[in-house]
Design a protein around this motif. Structure first.
Motif, PDB file in Angstrom:
ATOM      1  N   SER A  16      11.500  18.319  13.019  1.00 59.48           N
ATOM      2  CA  SER A  16      10.195  18.924  12.725  1.00 59.48           C
ATOM      3  C   SER A  16      10.084  20.257  13.456  1.00 59.48           C
ATOM      4  CB  SER A  16       9.058  17.995  13.168  1.00 59.48           C
ATOM      5  OG  SER A  16       9.145  17.746  14.563  1.00 59.48           O
ATOM      6  N   PHE A  17       9.004  20.997  13.145  1.00 62.38           N
ATOM      7  CA  PHE A  17       8.729  22.301  13.760  1.00 62.38           C
ATOM      8  C   PHE A  17       9.859  23.317  13.530  1.00 62.38           C
ATOM      9  CE2 PHE A  17       7.128  19.032  16.894  1.00 62.38           C
ATOM     10  CZ  PHE A  17       5.870  18.938  16.335  1.00 62.38           C
ATOM     11  N   MET A  18      10.671  23.094  12.504  1.00 63.28           N
ATOM     12  CA  MET A  18      11.803  23.999  12.251  1.00 63.28           C
ATOM     13  C   MET A  18      11.414  25.045  11.207  1.00 63.28           C
ATOM     14  SD  MET A  18      11.900  21.064  10.481  1.00 63.28           S
ATOM     15  CE  MET A  18      12.295  20.321   8.908  1.00 63.28           C
ATOM     16  N   SER A  19      12.355  25.963  10.944  1.00 62.24           N
ATOM     17  CA  SER A  19      12.193  26.980   9.902  1.00 62.24           C
ATOM     18  C   SER A  19      13.360  26.863   8.939  1.00 62.24           C
ATOM     19  CB  SER A  19      12.172  28.389  10.505  1.00 62.24           C
ATOM     20  OG  SER A  19      11.190  28.499  11.507  1.00 62.24           O
ATOM     21  N   ALA A  20      13.196  27.414   7.726  1.00 59.95           N
ATOM     22  CA  ALA A  20      14.267  27.345   6.728  1.00 59.95           C
ATOM     23  C   ALA A  20      14.227  28.593   5.845  1.00 59.95           C
ATOM     24  CB  ALA A  20      14.137  26.088   5.876  1.00 59.95           C
ATOM     25  N   PHE A  21      15.394  28.948   5.290  1.00 64.72           N
ATOM     26  CA  PHE A  21      15.481  30.077   4.356  1.00 64.72           C
ATOM     27  C   PHE A  21      16.659  29.861   3.425  1.00 64.72           C
ATOM     28  CE2 PHE A  21      18.467  31.296   7.616  1.00 64.72           C
ATOM     29  CZ  PHE A  21      19.490  31.930   6.939  1.00 64.72           C
ATOM     30  N   ALA A  22      16.633  30.574   2.316  1.00 63.59           N
ATOM     31  CA  ALA A  22      17.722  30.522   1.332  1.00 63.59           C
ATOM     32  C   ALA A  22      18.145  31.940   1.008  1.00 63.59           C
ATOM     33  CB  ALA A  22      17.279  29.792   0.065  1.00 63.59           C
ATOM     34  N   LEU A  23      19.452  32.161   0.831  1.00 61.31           N
ATOM     35  CA  LEU A  23      19.963  33.486   0.474  1.00 61.31           C
ATOM     36  C   LEU A  23      19.696  33.783  -0.988  1.00 61.31           C
ATOM     37  CD1 LEU A  23      23.378  33.499   2.362  1.00 61.31           C
ATOM     38  CD2 LEU A  23      21.284  34.668   2.997  1.00 61.31           C
ATOM     39  N   SER A  29      22.864  27.186  -1.199  1.00 60.58           N
ATOM     40  CA  SER A  29      22.622  26.348  -0.033  1.00 60.58           C
ATOM     41  C   SER A  29      21.406  26.840   0.726  1.00 60.58           C
ATOM     42  CB  SER A  29      23.857  26.336   0.877  1.00 60.58           C
ATOM     43  OG  SER A  29      25.001  25.909   0.154  1.00 60.58           O
ATOM     44  N   ILE A  30      20.941  26.033   1.683  1.00 57.85           N
ATOM     45  CA  ILE A  30      19.722  26.311   2.441  1.00 57.85           C
ATOM     46  C   ILE A  30      20.044  26.232   3.921  1.00 57.85           C
ATOM     47  CG2 ILE A  30      17.378  25.523   2.936  1.00 57.85           C
ATOM     48  CD1 ILE A  30      17.413  24.263   0.081  1.00 57.85           C
ATOM     49  N   TYR A  31      19.541  27.208   4.707  1.00 55.47           N
ATOM     50  CA  TYR A  31      19.754  27.236   6.145  1.00 55.47           C
ATOM     51  C   TYR A  31      18.515  26.688   6.857  1.00 55.47           C
ATOM     52  CZ  TYR A  31      23.849  30.174   5.402  1.00 55.47           C
ATOM     53  OH  TYR A  31      25.063  30.650   5.001  1.00 55.47           O
ATOM     54  N   ILE A  32      18.756  25.823   7.862  1.00 57.26           N
ATOM     55  CA  ILE A  32      17.675  25.224   8.647  1.00 57.26           C
ATOM     56  C   ILE A  32      17.876  25.623  10.102  1.00 57.26           C
ATOM     57  CG2 ILE A  32      16.538  23.081   9.307  1.00 57.26           C
ATOM     58  CD1 ILE A  32      17.681  21.825   6.763  1.00 57.26           C
ATOM     59  N   LEU A  33      16.813  26.160  10.733  1.00 57.15           N
ATOM     60  CA  LEU A  33      16.921  26.718  12.079  1.00 57.15           C
ATOM     61  C   LEU A  33      16.026  25.980  13.063  1.00 57.15           C
ATOM     62  CD1 LEU A  33      16.404  29.266   9.850  1.00 57.15           C
ATOM     63  CD2 LEU A  33      17.271  30.543  11.797  1.00 57.15           C
ATOM     64  N   GLY A  34      16.594  25.656  14.222  1.00 58.55           N
ATOM     65  CA  GLY A  34      15.832  25.164  15.362  1.00 58.55           C
ATOM     66  C   GLY A  34      14.987  23.943  15.068  1.00 58.55           C
ATOM     67  N   GLY A  35      13.864  23.829  15.819  1.00 58.53           N
ATOM     68  CA  GLY A  35      12.961  22.706  15.649  1.00 58.53           C
ATOM     69  C   GLY A  35      13.085  21.691  16.781  1.00 58.53           C
ATOM     70  N   TYR A  36      12.710  20.436  16.469  1.00 57.93           N
ATOM     71  CA  TYR A  36      12.675  19.347  17.450  1.00 57.93           C
ATOM     72  C   TYR A  36      13.150  18.078  16.753  1.00 57.93           C
ATOM     73  CZ  TYR A  36      10.704  16.078  20.903  1.00 57.93           C
ATOM     74  OH  TYR A  36      10.530  15.077  21.829  1.00 57.93           O
ATOM     75  N   ASP A  37      14.076  17.319  17.387  1.00 64.74           N
ATOM     76  CA  ASP A  37      14.637  16.123  16.752  1.00 64.74           C
ATOM     77  C   ASP A  37      14.112  14.825  17.336  1.00 64.74           C
ATOM     78  OD1 ASP A  37      15.847  15.986  19.205  1.00 64.74           O
ATOM     79  OD2 ASP A  37      17.911  16.161  18.459  1.00 64.74           O
ATOM     80  N   GLY A  38      13.045  14.899  18.160  1.00 69.17           N
ATOM     81  CA  GLY A  38      12.478  13.702  18.780  1.00 69.17           C
ATOM     82  C   GLY A  38      12.943  13.515  20.204  1.00 69.17           C
ATOM     83  N   GLU A  39      14.024  14.200  20.572  1.00 72.10           N
ATOM     84  CA  GLU A  39      14.555  14.089  21.932  1.00 72.10           C
ATOM     85  C   GLU A  39      14.665  15.448  22.622  1.00 72.10           C
ATOM     86  OE1 GLU A  39      18.248  12.057  21.794  1.00 72.10           O
ATOM     87  OE2 GLU A  39      17.402  10.184  21.013  1.00 72.10           O
ATOM     88  N   SER A  40      15.020  16.494  21.875  1.00 68.44           N
ATOM     89  CA  SER A  40      15.214  17.811  22.483  1.00 68.44           C
ATOM     90  C   SER A  40      14.841  18.917  21.500  1.00 68.44           C
ATOM     91  CB  SER A  40      16.667  17.978  22.947  1.00 68.44           C
ATOM     92  OG  SER A  40      17.551  17.824  21.849  1.00 68.44           O
TER      93      SER A  40
END
Length: 706
Positions: free
Chosen positions: A699-706, A428-439
């Motif tokens: 957008s503007f998020m980060s991602a990583f995989a174990l 699986s892949i982890y997605i952290l933070g970012g911006y969803d168009g509203e917050s």
């Protein structure tokens, strides 16, 4: 201490022989052979001499349940019930057996021993005895009354006792390890001394072997019969009091003459070293004491090689061997004045002995250095192994926790039952933070490509976008970035096994749009900017130092760059330098210790992604100064060249990309202006790019995989 053990009276080889046939003993701990780390034997003032002289420890027969588990080399200690002190460090010179000496610790050998569970011993390291208040905390679990304890030691207790005893190494001469010769209660070592020395031979003789005169003579150990031995019956402490005044005086006089004459021979200037070997009690440094004792043991070992085993003698008064060329007999008892005249060593002989001693000291130092290096290497291997174990534990915990975590499906029309849903964290892949168009977001989500599943986990301590991410020792570190108004220098780490975030040491300055890479168990924060300035700075986080260290800077300033690592080499590509968007790239090889330019990409790129697939770099999308692009380039480090390949299905920048199961996954991002994407694209060699899922605008998020 096991619950329910019955505390009873211990009968030891140092106590008076039991007269009541109904006497009892303490229950053993019943440690297995592999659990047994050491054994404590007992004595009193009236038996410690026989224990050490005969190099034999014993316990009543009922203790054979664990004495039989003693193997050669097992650490042993001797507890004196008279003064409540613990003597050591000894080790087993034989396996634990019954009746090695069937008549030990009896008056005249007319009756059998009360302590048949026996083991032969030798001295491993002669230390000052430990008071009960010193060693009791180490074996606290063995005490079943205030003054009685079980003798079996586990490995942890034995190791702690050895460390505690080693802090006070004694400068006294120690017992050599000797063959054990028994008769039916005859003396174990028959003395060669004359009838005049018969009374003296009843003392506590520590030397049961005839020393090598070539070595021990100039150590001041066997020049005459003035080696006095005594045992303090009231204190229970055995001592060896050595004095060879004639040899010491003659050697010191000889050295004084050599120094006064200005002789440049090797012996000149070595007065301190010779005195250290002539009189052990003058040496105060602990390390020199240990080296000296090892040299004496070497001297005894050399002597034993030339003497048949049947010739070992119990000789409290050490034989008066003569130096080579001076004559004399080992059976003669001569006066002190005659010895001073006849036993004087020639200068050349003393020089050769000192040269040998110096050489052996240097060899011991070299050996110690080698062992220290080996220990450091093994300690590092242990740390690496523990790290791998922790990673496996984290993965196992994740497997258990993921199945119970709340879920949401990207495709609401394809809801499946929980029993049918199987998600593996390592796939699986982890997605952290970012911006969803509203917050701006602080969320942490797990995405399973094979199932199209998103699961939410513990969010970060703050909202975070434009951040970098890297993994180290099974944990994930996210650093830098901002919340749309200000930039951060903060760092936090996520433990998948515990599903929790922890604050870590901060970067040296606030920044976002930076690259994050792990190499050689260290994390690198590369480039970035703060909205006003673009940076070429590189910072390294060393977990052992717990701080970020400034490293050699990039050759160019790079904001919104992308970074990756291949075979320990760091790569930084593209970005914005404050004036223009870049197509240049550079690498850092730790072996070269500097950044150097490599071939430039075919297109300018910033806010793009960089991943490694099958040993090659993939630069994905980004902004070229005019628009977002969908183009993809591959860098071959062996050829130092970039090659343009099939583009993605959609142009995108400020996206996140991860390699998982030999596939590249690119998540959402910005297509143009304020138009955000919600699609997931996947690339696999031989199949090209395809859109596989929809996850929501981000957008503007980060991602990583174990």
């Amino acid at each position: 201490m096991g619950a329910g053990r019955k505390a009873q009276t211990i009968i030891l080889n140092g106590n008076s022989p039991p007269t009541n046939p109904t006497y009892t003993h303490a229950s053993a701990r019943n440690l297995g052979k592999h659990q047994l780390g050491g054994v404590i034997f007992g004595c009193k003032n009236n038996t410690i001499r026989e224990c050490l002289t005969n190099q034999l420890f014993g316990l009543p027969a009922q203790h054979f349940t664990y004495v039989k588990n003693i193997d050669i080399g097992l650490p042993l200690f001797l507890f004196n019930y008279s003064d409540r002190k613990l003597y050591g460090i000894y080790e087993a010179a034989s396996p634990g057996k019954m009746n090695i000496d069937p008549y030990g610790w009896t008056t005249d050998g007319s009756e059998r021993t009360f302590y048949p569970a026996q083991v032969q011993i030798c001295v491993k390291l002669q230390c000052q005895p430990l008071l009960e208040e010193q060693f009791k905390p180490v074996i606290e679990d063995n005490y079943y009354t205030n003054h009685q304890f079980w003798f079996e030691l586990d490995h942890s207790q034995a190791s702690k006792l050895i460390s505690l005893a080693s802090l006070s190494v004694s400068t006294r001469t120690f017992l050599p390890c000797l063959p054990f010769i028994t008769t039916k209660r005859g003396k174990f070592f028959q003395p060669l001394s004359s009838p005049e020395t018969e009374e003296e031979s009843k003392g506590f003789g520590l030397f049961a072997t005839q020393p090598n005169p070539d070595v021990t003579k100039c150590l001041g150990c066997v020049a005459d019969s003035k080696v006095a031995t005594s045992v303090s019956e009231t204190e229970g402490e055995c001592e060896l009091l050595q004095s060879c005044p004639s040899e010491v005086d003659q050697s010191n006089n000889y050295l004084s003459r050599k120094m006064d004459s200005g002789d440049d021979s090797p012996i000149n200037g070595d007065n301190q070293l010779l005195e250290a070997h002539l009189d052990v009690k003058m040496v105060e440094q602990k390390e020199k004491d240990i080296i000296l004792m090892k040299l004496k043991q070497l001297a005894f070992n050399r002597g034993r090689r030339d003497i048949p085993s049947t010739d070992y003698v119990y000789e409290p008064a050490v034989t008066s061997d003569m130096c080579p060329g001076n004559g004399g007999s080992v059976h003669e008892k001569i006066s002190s004045d005659e010895k001073n005249e006849e036993n004087h060593c020639s200068s050349s002989y003393c020089k050769s002995i000192i040269t040998k001693l110096i050489q052996e000291v240097e060899e011991l130092k070299a050996f110690k250095t080698e062992q220290t290096l080996k220990m450091k290497y093994l300690e590092q291997k242990l740390v690496d192994a523990e790290t791998e174990i922790q990673k496996l534990k984290n993965h196992c915990t994740m497997v258990n926790s993921v199945s119970n975590a709340p879920i949401k499906l990207s495709d609401e029309n394809a809801i499946e039952s929980l029993d049918e849903l199987h998600v593996v964290p390592t796939m699986s892949i982890y997605i952290l933070g970012g911006y969803d168009g509203e917050s701006w977001l602080s969320t942490l989500d797990l995405y399973a490509p094979s199932r199209g599943v998103m699961k939410s986990f513990q969010p970060m301590n703050s909202v975070r976008s434009f951040a970098a991410v890297a993994s180290l020792y099974g944990e994930v570190y996210v650093f830098g970035g901002g919340d749309g108004r200000m930039w951060y220098n903060t760092v936090e780490s996520y433990s998948p096994g515990n599903d929790e975030w922890t604050l870590c040491p901060s970067l040296n300055q606030a920044k976002g749009g930076l690259g994050g890479v792990t190499s050689d168990n260290k994390i690198y924060a590369i480039g970035g900017g703060n909205g006003v300035d673009c940076f070429s700075d590189v910072e390294m986080f060393d977990l052992r130092l717990e701080r970020w260290i400034t490293m050699l800077s990039l050759r160019q300033k790079r904001f919104s760059l992308a970074a990756a690592e291949i075979d320990g080499v760091l790569y930084a590509t593209g970005g914005f330098d404050g004036v223009d968007y870049l197509n240049s790239a550079e690498k850092f090889d730790p072996r070269m210790r500097y950044w150097e330019h490599i071939s430039s990409m075919n297109s300018k790129r910033a806010c793009h992604s960089l991943v490694v697939l099958n040993g090659k770099l993939y630069a994905l999308g980004g902004y070229n100064g005019n628009a977002m692009v969908s183009s993809v380039e591959i860098y071959d480090s062996r050829m130092d060249s970039w090659m343009t390949v099939d583009p993605m299905k959609q142009a995108r920048g400020y996206s996140a990309a991860v390699v998982q199961n030999e596939s590249i996954y690119v998540f959402a991002g910005v297509e143009s202006g304020d138009r955000m994407l919600n699609t997931v694209e996947c690339f696999k060699e031989g199949r090209g790019w395809e859109i596989i899922d929809v996850i929501g605008n981000r957008s503007f998020m980060s991602a990583f995989a174990l």
